[in-house]
Scaffold this active site. Structure first.
Site, PDB file in Angstrom:
ATOM      1  N   HIS A  72       0.914  -1.189   0.102  1.00 27.67           N
ATOM      2  CA  HIS A  72       0.020   0.117  -0.001  1.00 27.67           C
ATOM      3  C   HIS A  72       0.687   1.241   0.039  1.00 27.67           C
ATOM      4  O   HIS A  72       0.644   2.147  -0.659  1.00 27.67           O
ATOM      5  CB  HIS A  72      -0.816   0.180   1.182  1.00 27.67           C
ATOM      6  CG  HIS A  72      -2.160   1.025   1.055  1.00 27.67           C
ATOM      7  ND1 HIS A  72      -2.950   1.027   0.306  1.00 27.67           N
ATOM      8  CD2 HIS A  72      -2.138   2.219   1.985  1.00 27.67           C
ATOM      9  CE1 HIS A  72      -3.941   2.086   0.319  1.00 27.67           C
ATOM     10  NE2 HIS A  72      -3.158   2.639   1.423  1.00 27.67           N
TER      11      HIS A  72
ATOM     12  N   HIS B 254     -10.165   2.456  -0.960  1.00 27.61           N
ATOM     13  CA  HIS B 254     -10.486   2.262   0.613  1.00 27.61           C
ATOM     14  C   HIS B 254     -11.489   0.985   0.630  1.00 27.61           C
ATOM     15  O   HIS B 254     -12.305   0.843   1.036  1.00 27.61           O
ATOM     16  CB  HIS B 254     -11.078   3.600   1.348  1.00 27.61           C
ATOM     17  CG  HIS B 254     -10.469   3.660   2.296  1.00 27.61           C
ATOM     18  ND1 HIS B 254     -10.893   4.090   3.835  1.00 27.61           N
ATOM     19  CD2 HIS B 254      -9.144   3.899   2.903  1.00 27.61           C
ATOM     20  CE1 HIS B 254     -10.186   4.333   4.557  1.00 27.61           C
ATOM     21  NE2 HIS B 254      -8.835   4.312   3.969  1.00 27.61           N
TER      22      HIS B 254
END
Length: 741
Positions: free
Chosen positions: A54, A100
């Site tokens: 990430h 998200h």
């Protein structure tokens, strides 16, 4: 080192506790080698989040290098909070998209809400005022209780945050497919405006300058959120609910206004959002970009929970926080602004010249590592790649050609497919008129926001047909860019640039990495051909559970400039008697189509083909015609083909259409690329045809409020009144949500 009751360096290594944080054996060994000694618990945590996929893009960086990132108008490409493109007159547009996904899968309301909050901070950390939000959402079939719950809560979370913070949510897309059943995708995009003089950078420059923490207090929410987003979801994922952050949009609004005020002060040296990996990423990245170091006293960090450890403070992803670097001796100026907005503004550290991140807590050094090791030195992998068996099979198949005996019924059923159906249920929950700059509301090809004080406007869209990308990742990648650009051109805008959100499964599986590899090839080729540089984005991998991976879903956020608001064009018919034109030829292409999914229940065959040179030429010709005032309405032909696109042009106006097409009933629903439906006044016919060379007149707008499509023999293949079309299109999603699972 620290005397806290945490595992010792020896225990971490012996029991391989670093694995629980997401580091492999080789990565942990490399981190220790770089630092030159065993790592303590806090330091292991710092490396684990900064070296997660990430934050580091370690599995995708080799592919991201393919993207064109430069252009004559690019002021800031990848590497900062958001990209920036010049729009002349000393103004620029700032935009970024982020995912998200994992948080939204286990806590959909807060997962979606904090996705909005994070992307807003990325934009205003650049010094820009956010003027619009968009989103791209993917869910399973809208049938089970679980999917309905996820859908309703995600939309509520987006609405709850965006509406409260006062930024309009003006556009987006929603797609429903079984592969997203346990893996919803929630991608949020923000667009902002800025004057060139106000552009900020996330850099910690100037030895001796002060590091300031501003915004909300730090809690234990979101710890290891970046690591959580870098692994597959599993049955144990619900236990990681604490890794989901909790948002406060009213705090965000205060933070936004305070930050936009301080960017006017030359006391501010650098500013960055505490997003993924929280205080670790903001401090390490700001120092690394400036070639400096940072020393921080964690005793000074505002905490909302008692007894927080250095590990917890550094890895927390509590929302609504920023890290600032302020000129030494002028801290009071910055504090005064934040205090006026009733926000924390605390001196927590100092910029150093040793390129190290040094953390103290209760008088002890609890971490001391090179900033570049955290921000730049994560290992980069080029994973093995393998062509999936299904792709080879699809390439060998005879083309899928459906038999349509009842075109009226087929059209009504297609309009009621959730992916095609009206998304009014979604966007009526969003305040899309706040700030009063929204010129084209949700529901057309692209949203349009006026730029106050000028005659210009911004058009914006998010696009990706992931079914094409599953069937053929490279072709699907090209189509994703082309469709986004088509939507902007149909709105009267010249496409400026791209922000992308690459959503894929587990890259450690060769077939998944192949999808990522081939689709980035297609994306980059299309960006080069269409002149839309990639100025930033996000990679979200490991979107899969035991049931399998999501389709390759590289969501494209694209922004365009409308040079004169008189050029703004929408999809609805405008006048009875206007001529209807189709630009581009229709072929019997049904692989990955909405019709194939509806009739067969699965995808197969080849994706529609696209010629990027033809695409570019048609877009340029159509935009030229729009700028000359020759086009009354424009709409791209996408899911569901010509029949669906013609019906969509009727949904919000008191007109109908009488059209003749030399196509089979099935071809009315084919999804060939590079096509548009436009309407033109009869008096402009010759000029339009001289400008748009591929345009063919197929009929006219009528006052009848009926859609009639005749074949070459003059027989009506489709003959439906507007009420029937609207009922199918607008009623589908509310009806599915009310039905019992």
């Amino acid at each position: 080192m620290s005397q806290l009751l945490e595992p010792s360096a020896e225990t971490i290594k012996a029991e391989r506790l670093y694995r629980e944080m997401g580091l492999t054996d080789d990565e942990f060994a490399l981190a220790e080698k770089i630092v030159g000694r065993p790592l303590n618990f806090t330091e292991t945590g710092l490396f684990s989040v900064m070296w997660s996929e990430h934050c580091s893009y370690k599995n995708s960086k080799v592919l991201l290098k393919k993207f064109p990132t430069d252009g004559e108008n690019v002021l800031q490409g990848p590497g900062e909070g958001a990209g920036i493109i010049d729009i002349k007159d000393e103004q620029a547009v700032v935009f970024k998209i982020e995912s998200h996904n994992h948080p939204s899968a286990i806590e959909p309301y807060q997962g979606a809400a904090t996705g909005v909050g994070g992307i807003l901070r990325d934009v205003f950390s650049m010094g820009a005022r956010p003027v619009a939000l968009l989103n791209s959402l993917r869910f399973g079939e809208l049938e089970s209780k679980k999917v309905k719950y996820l859908f309703e809560e995600v939309v509520a979370g987006i609405a709850g945050y965006g509406n409260c913070v006062g930024v309009p949510t003006v556009g987006g897309e929603v797609q429903f497919d079984p592969c997203y059943e346990s893996n919803p995708l929630v991608n949020a995009m923000c667009v902002g405006l800025i004057d060139h003089k106000d552009i900020q950078k996330g850099q910690a420059k100037g030895v001796g300058n002060t590091v300031m923490y501003v915004g909300a207090s730090t809690g234990r929410d979101g710890i290891h959120g970046a690591t959580f987003a870098s692994e597959e979801l599993s049955e144990d994922s619900d236990a990681k609910r604490p890794a989901v952050q909790v948002g406060d949009p009213f705090m965000e609004k205060l933070l936004l206004e305070a930050c936009l005020e301080v960017v006017q002060s030359d006391a501010l040296i650098g500013i960055q959002d505490m997003g993924a990996a929280g205080l670790v990423s903001s401090s390490a990245e700001m120092a690394s970009k400036a070639g400096s170091g940072i020393e921080m006293n964690l005793d000074l960090v505002p905490q909302r929970e008692a007894g927080m450890t250095p590990y917890e403070m550094m890895l927390s992803e509590s929302q609504e926080r920023m890290l600032l670097v302020v000129e030494k001796g002028r801290e009071h100026e910055i504090k005064a602004t934040f205090e006026r907005w009733n926000l924390h503004a605390v001196e927590v550290g100092v910029v150093t010249d040793d390129r190290r991140l040094r953390l103290t807590h209760k008088g002890e050094i609890v971490a001391d590592v090179p900033v570049d090791a955290l921000a730049e030195d994560a290992p980069v992998y080029h994973k093995p790649s393998k062509v999936p068996a299904y792709f080879d099979a699809f390439q060998q198949q005879a083309p899928y050609i459906p038999e349509i005996t009842e075109a009226n019924e087929t059209l009504l059923k297609l309009l009621a497919q959730p992916t095609i159906a009206s998304k009014e249920w979604v966007y009526e929950q969003y305040d899309y008129m706040v700030q009063t700059n929204t010129v084209v509301e949700p529901g057309s090809d692209a949203a349009v926001i006026r730029i106050r004080g000028t005659n210009k406007a911004l058009a914006m869209t998010t696009d990706c047909n992931s079914r094409y990308l599953y069937v053929d990742p490279e072709m699907g990648g090209k189509i994703a860019i082309a469709e986004a650009a088509r939507n902007l051109v149909c709105s009267g805008a010249k496409p400026l640039g791209v922000t992308d959100c690459l959503n894929y499964g587990n890259p450690e599986k060769p077939e998944i990495f192949w999808q990522l590899e081939k689709s980035t090839d297609g994306l980059s080729e299309a960006c080069r051909e269409l002149g839309t540089p990639v100025i930033g984005g996000n990679v979200s991998l490991y979107n899969e559970r035991s049931g399998g991976a999501v389709y390759p879903t590289p969501v494209i956020g694209m922004v365009g400039l409308v040079e004169d608001v008189a050029h703004i064009t929408t999809q609805s018919f405008k006048n009875a008697g206007d001529l209807i034109y189709v630009i581009g030829e229709t072929k019997a292409e049904f692989g990955g189509s909405e019709l194939q999914k509806m009739l067969v229940g699965e995808l197969s065959g080849k994706a529609p083909e696209i010629d990027l040179a033809v695409e570019k030429s048609r877009q340029q010709q159509l935009l030229s015609a729009i700028k000359q005032g020759l086009v009354q309405s424009a709409h791209d032909v996408a899911e569901g083909g010509l029949a669906v696109s013609l019906a969509e042009k009727m949904m919000e106006c008191p007109f109908g259409a009488e059209v003749s097409l030399s196509l089979s009933a099935a071809e009315l629903f084919a999804e060939s690329q590079s096509r548009f439906i436009v309407t033109v006044k009869p008096s402009d016919q010759q000029r339009f045809e001289n400008t748009v060379l591929d345009a063919v007149v197929v009929g006219a707008v009528t006052e009848s409020r009926k859609l009639t499509i005749r074949n070459e023999n003059g027989n009506a293949v489709i003959d439906l009144c507007q009420d029937e079309l609207v009922k199918a299109w607008k009623g589908a999603i509310p009806c599915l949500l009310k039905s019992k699972a």
